[in-house]
Motif scaffolding. Structure first.
Motif, short mmCIF file in Angstrom:
data_model
loop_
_atom_site.label_atom_id
_atom_site.label_comp_id
_atom_site.label_asym_id
_atom_site.label_seq_id
_atom_site.Cartn_x
_atom_site.Cartn_y
_atom_site.Cartn_z
N GLN A 5 0.83 -1.21 0.00
CA GLN A 5 0.00 0.00 0.00
C GLN A 5 0.86 1.26 0.00
N LEU A 6 1.89 1.23 0.84
CA LEU A 6 2.75 2.41 0.97
C LEU A 6 3.55 2.65 -0.31
N ARG A 7 3.99 1.57 -0.94
CA ARG A 7 4.74 1.71 -2.19
C ARG A 7 3.84 2.28 -3.29
N TYR A 8 2.60 1.82 -3.34
CA TYR A 8 1.66 2.34 -4.33
C TYR A 8 1.37 3.82 -4.07
N PHE A 9 1.19 4.16 -2.81
CA PHE A 9 0.92 5.57 -2.46
C PHE A 9 2.07 6.47 -2.93
N LEU A 10 3.31 6.05 -2.68
CA LEU A 10 4.46 6.88 -3.09
C LEU A 10 4.46 7.12 -4.59
N LYS A 11 4.18 6.10 -5.36
CA LYS A 11 4.20 6.27 -6.81
C LYS A 11 3.09 7.22 -7.28
N LEU A 39 -6.15 2.63 2.13
CA LEU A 39 -5.13 3.28 2.94
C LEU A 39 -5.69 4.53 3.61
N GLU A 40 -6.47 5.33 2.84
CA GLU A 40 -7.09 6.54 3.41
C GLU A 40 -8.08 6.17 4.51
N LYS A 41 -8.81 5.10 4.30
CA LYS A 41 -9.78 4.67 5.31
C LYS A 41 -9.07 4.22 6.58
N GLU A 42 -7.97 3.55 6.42
CA GLU A 42 -7.23 3.09 7.60
C GLU A 42 -6.62 4.26 8.36
N LEU A 43 -6.11 5.25 7.61
CA LEU A 43 -5.50 6.42 8.25
C LEU A 43 -6.54 7.43 8.73
N GLU A 44 -7.74 7.29 8.21
CA GLU A 44 -8.85 8.16 8.58
C GLU A 44 -8.61 9.63 8.20
N VAL A 45 -7.85 9.83 7.12
CA VAL A 45 -7.65 11.19 6.57
C VAL A 45 -7.57 11.06 5.04
#
Length: 301
Positions: A5-11, A39-45
């Motif tokens: 998830q984090l790798r996809y977000f960075l790209k 990822l946004e749902k998990e971070l809640e932002v």
């Protein structure tokens, strides 16, 4: 959060374009979009917002990106760093030298001429068991059946080293009884060689008067050369006697020898370089011994 998830977000954050990011990541666009939403749902932002037909980072997204990028870059670099570390470790030979340090040093110098890419880390630690090769000495070595390490054993004669003065000038052999009243120059009591020589003296009921002791064989030789006392000297593992001020005498009436042990510990997955040096070291020791087999103390008379 998952690493993927984090790798996809960075790209996506770098390109700010879902389609291009999905192409570079080799993932379907809907799957990439769903991953970002999870990822946004998990971070809640919200991490991305819309600006016209394009996506942009929100304030949360920019903060997350700035903090996450160096961390993930370090993580992504780890496999390559570990591979580099492994290559370096396989090219590094860890030696624990508890005896015959002069001999081992000469061997290392010669071996570096053959393979200048190999690295050596040399320690002198009685409790170090995480090394590749251990060099030590014993009075008489009997290999334990429980010891699974590979051990090379080489026997070495021990002489008396004396000043080349009138007292010793015309003799080539002498007993410990005959020198019991002489002053002795010795290695320090912590050295294995010293312990072995002490046992020789004890066996002959000799209590040597030690007037000087040092960690350095060279210092021992220099003090004897200065006519301050006498001492013990191994036949080939220390430096050769190249001065006219001292000479070696064979010790009569007792078997004054020691065993030099070279122990190979198979601690590496790739042990090619360690194995090659171990073989070289054994050959080096045997050649050094052979070179002194024809030695006669008369040569130093």
């Amino acid at each position: 959060m998952e690493l993927t998830q984090l790798r996809y977000f960075l790209k996506v954050a770098e390109l700010q374009h879902i389609t291009r990011a999905s192409e570079e990541l080799h993932i379907a666009q809907p799957a990439l979009t769903q991953t970002i939403h999870r990822l946004e749902k998990e971070l809640e932002v919200p991490l991305f917002g819309m600006k016209g037909r394009n996506i942009v980072l929100t304030e949360y997204g920019r903060y997350f990106y700035e903090k996450l990028k160096p961390l993930l870059t370090g993580i992504f670099d780890l496999p390559e760093q570990l591979q580099t570390m492994a290559k370096m470790e396989n090219a590094t030979i860890h030696l624990n030298v508890l005896a015959a340090s002069s001999l081992v040093t000469r061997a290392i110098i010669e071996y570096k001429k053959i393979d200048d890419e190999v690295h050596f880390q040399v320690s002198q630690n009685e409790t170090d068991d995480l090394c590749d090769i251990v060099v030590t000495t014993k009075l008489f070595y009997n290999q334990s059946l429980q010891n699974q390490d590979e051990v090379f054993v080489c026997n070495e004669e021990i002489f008396l080293i004396v000043p080349n003065n009138e007292r010793f000038q015309n003799i080539n052999e002498i007993s410990l009884e005959e020198v019991k009243n002489e002053d002795f120059i010795s290695l320090s009591g912590a050295k294995h060689f010293r312990a072995i020589c002490d046992k020789f003296c004890k066996k002959e009921h000799i209590h040597p008067n030690i007037v000087f002791e040092s960690d350095s064989p060279i210092a021992v030789k220099n003090m004897i050369s200065a006519n301050i006392g006498i001492g013990f000297w191994p036949s080939f593992s220390w430096e050769q006697i190249d001065t006219k001020n001292v000479k070696l005498l064979k010790i009569a009436n007792t078997n004054c020898t020691r065993d030099i042990l070279v122990t190979y510990k198979n601690n590496k997955t790739d042990d090619q370089k360690t194995r090659k040096f171990y073989t070289f070291l054994i050959d080096f020791i045997e050649k050094e011994k052979k070179a002194t087999e024809t030695y006669s103390p008369q040569q130093n008379s």
